[in-house]
Design a protein around this motif. Structure first.
Motif, short mmCIF file in Angstrom:
data_model
loop_
_atom_site.label_atom_id
_atom_site.label_comp_id
_atom_site.label_asym_id
_atom_site.label_seq_id
_atom_site.Cartn_x
_atom_site.Cartn_y
_atom_site.Cartn_z
N GLY A 80 43.82 48.64 47.47
CA GLY A 80 44.93 47.81 48.28
C GLY A 80 44.98 46.73 47.24
O GLY A 80 44.36 46.69 46.11
N GLU A 81 45.48 45.71 47.90
CA GLU A 81 45.95 44.52 47.26
C GLU A 81 44.74 43.62 47.13
O GLU A 81 43.88 43.70 48.08
CB GLU A 81 47.03 43.63 48.06
N GLY A 82 44.42 42.85 46.12
CA GLY A 82 43.56 41.73 45.98
C GLY A 82 43.38 40.88 44.74
O GLY A 82 44.75 40.92 44.17
N THR A 83 42.40 40.45 44.58
CA THR A 83 42.54 39.18 43.21
C THR A 83 41.42 39.47 42.40
O THR A 83 40.26 40.10 42.99
CB THR A 83 42.73 37.95 43.87
N ILE A 84 41.52 39.20 41.45
CA ILE A 84 40.45 39.17 40.37
C ILE A 84 40.16 37.79 39.83
O ILE A 84 41.06 36.75 39.87
CB ILE A 84 40.61 40.00 39.23
N SER A 85 38.81 37.60 39.41
CA SER A 85 38.53 36.21 39.02
C SER A 85 37.76 36.67 37.77
O SER A 85 37.10 37.50 37.59
CB SER A 85 37.85 35.47 39.82
N TYR A 86 37.09 35.42 36.79
CA TYR A 86 36.51 35.59 35.81
C TYR A 86 35.49 34.56 35.89
O TYR A 86 35.82 33.40 36.10
CB TYR A 86 37.39 35.51 34.24
N THR A 87 34.24 35.01 35.39
CA THR A 87 33.20 34.21 35.32
C THR A 87 32.77 34.18 34.11
O THR A 87 32.16 35.18 33.46
CB THR A 87 32.02 34.27 36.23
N ALA A 88 32.64 33.09 33.03
CA ALA A 88 32.24 33.08 31.81
C ALA A 88 30.74 33.26 31.77
O ALA A 88 29.99 32.83 32.68
CB ALA A 88 32.39 31.68 31.25
N PRO A 89 30.24 33.79 30.52
CA PRO A 89 28.73 34.04 30.39
C PRO A 89 27.99 32.71 30.34
O PRO A 89 28.43 31.91 29.95
CB PRO A 89 28.68 34.91 29.09
N SER A 90 26.87 32.84 30.77
CA SER A 90 25.98 31.57 30.76
C SER A 90 25.34 31.55 29.35
O SER A 90 25.44 32.45 28.53
CB SER A 90 24.78 31.76 31.71
N LEU A 111 38.42 29.35 31.28
CA LEU A 111 39.43 30.26 31.33
C LEU A 111 39.36 31.14 32.84
O LEU A 111 38.54 31.29 33.42
CB LEU A 111 39.13 31.42 30.36
N LYS A 112 40.77 31.52 33.25
CA LYS A 112 40.88 32.24 34.14
C LYS A 112 41.99 33.32 34.05
O LYS A 112 43.04 33.17 32.99
CB LYS A 112 41.28 31.36 35.37
N PRO A 113 42.34 34.23 35.03
CA PRO A 113 43.28 35.36 34.35
C PRO A 113 44.64 34.80 34.85
O PRO A 113 45.01 33.98 35.71
CB PRO A 113 43.13 36.28 35.72
N SER A 114 45.50 35.15 33.82
CA SER A 114 47.05 34.54 33.93
C SER A 114 47.51 35.26 35.32
O SER A 114 48.51 34.46 35.77
CB SER A 114 47.61 35.21 32.58
N ASP A 115 47.22 36.12 35.70
CA ASP A 115 47.87 36.83 36.99
C ASP A 115 46.72 37.53 37.87
O ASP A 115 46.33 38.57 37.41
CB ASP A 115 48.97 37.90 36.66
#
Length: 133
Positions: A80-90, A111-115
């Protein structure tokens, strides 16, 4: 007689439960993460479904690839539809860090996903995630 009746009623319920396993409604999701056209070498991608369902995530490997896991290793993400996110490494804090010195940060911090919006379809899904400031 009662035992047979109980068994006759229980079998369809048991079969139905096995058909509704924890990973029903999941699809394979893998892909690559880049920043400025180059592979990102660490961090985590998280997928959050818009409808009900458990979020999934995947560690970004040194070559920029990832595979989403929701319940067990590599099982995928909720369809289905959803969103993605990014977490930088520690980043490890040096033992010799002096008071007043800035803390080190990952080159991917902020930084974050462009879309961030994605659509997960049944079957195999391959995502390309471009990170931006």
């Amino acid at each position: 007689m009662k035992r047979r009746l109980l068994l006759a009623l229980a079998l369809p319920c048991i079969a139905l439960c096995f058909g509704c396993g924890a990973n029903s409604g999941l699809a394979n999701v893998s892909g690559t993460v880049t920043a400025d056209g180059k592979p990102v070498t660490g961090g985590t991608i998280t997928y959050i479904p818009s409808a009900e369902g458990k979020p999934g995530s995947g560690e970004v490997q040194a070559d920029g690839t990832f595979t989403i896991t929701t319940y067990k290793d590599g099982d995928g993400a909720v369809v289905g539809e959803g969103t993605i996110s990014y977490t930088a490494p520690s980043v490890e804090i040096p033992e010799d860090l002096q008071p007043g010195q800035p803390l080190p940060s990952s080159p991917y911090s902020g930084l974050k996903p462009s879309d961030p919006k994605v659509s997960i379809q049944s079957g195999k899904n391959t995502l390309t995630v471009e990170l931006v400031k």
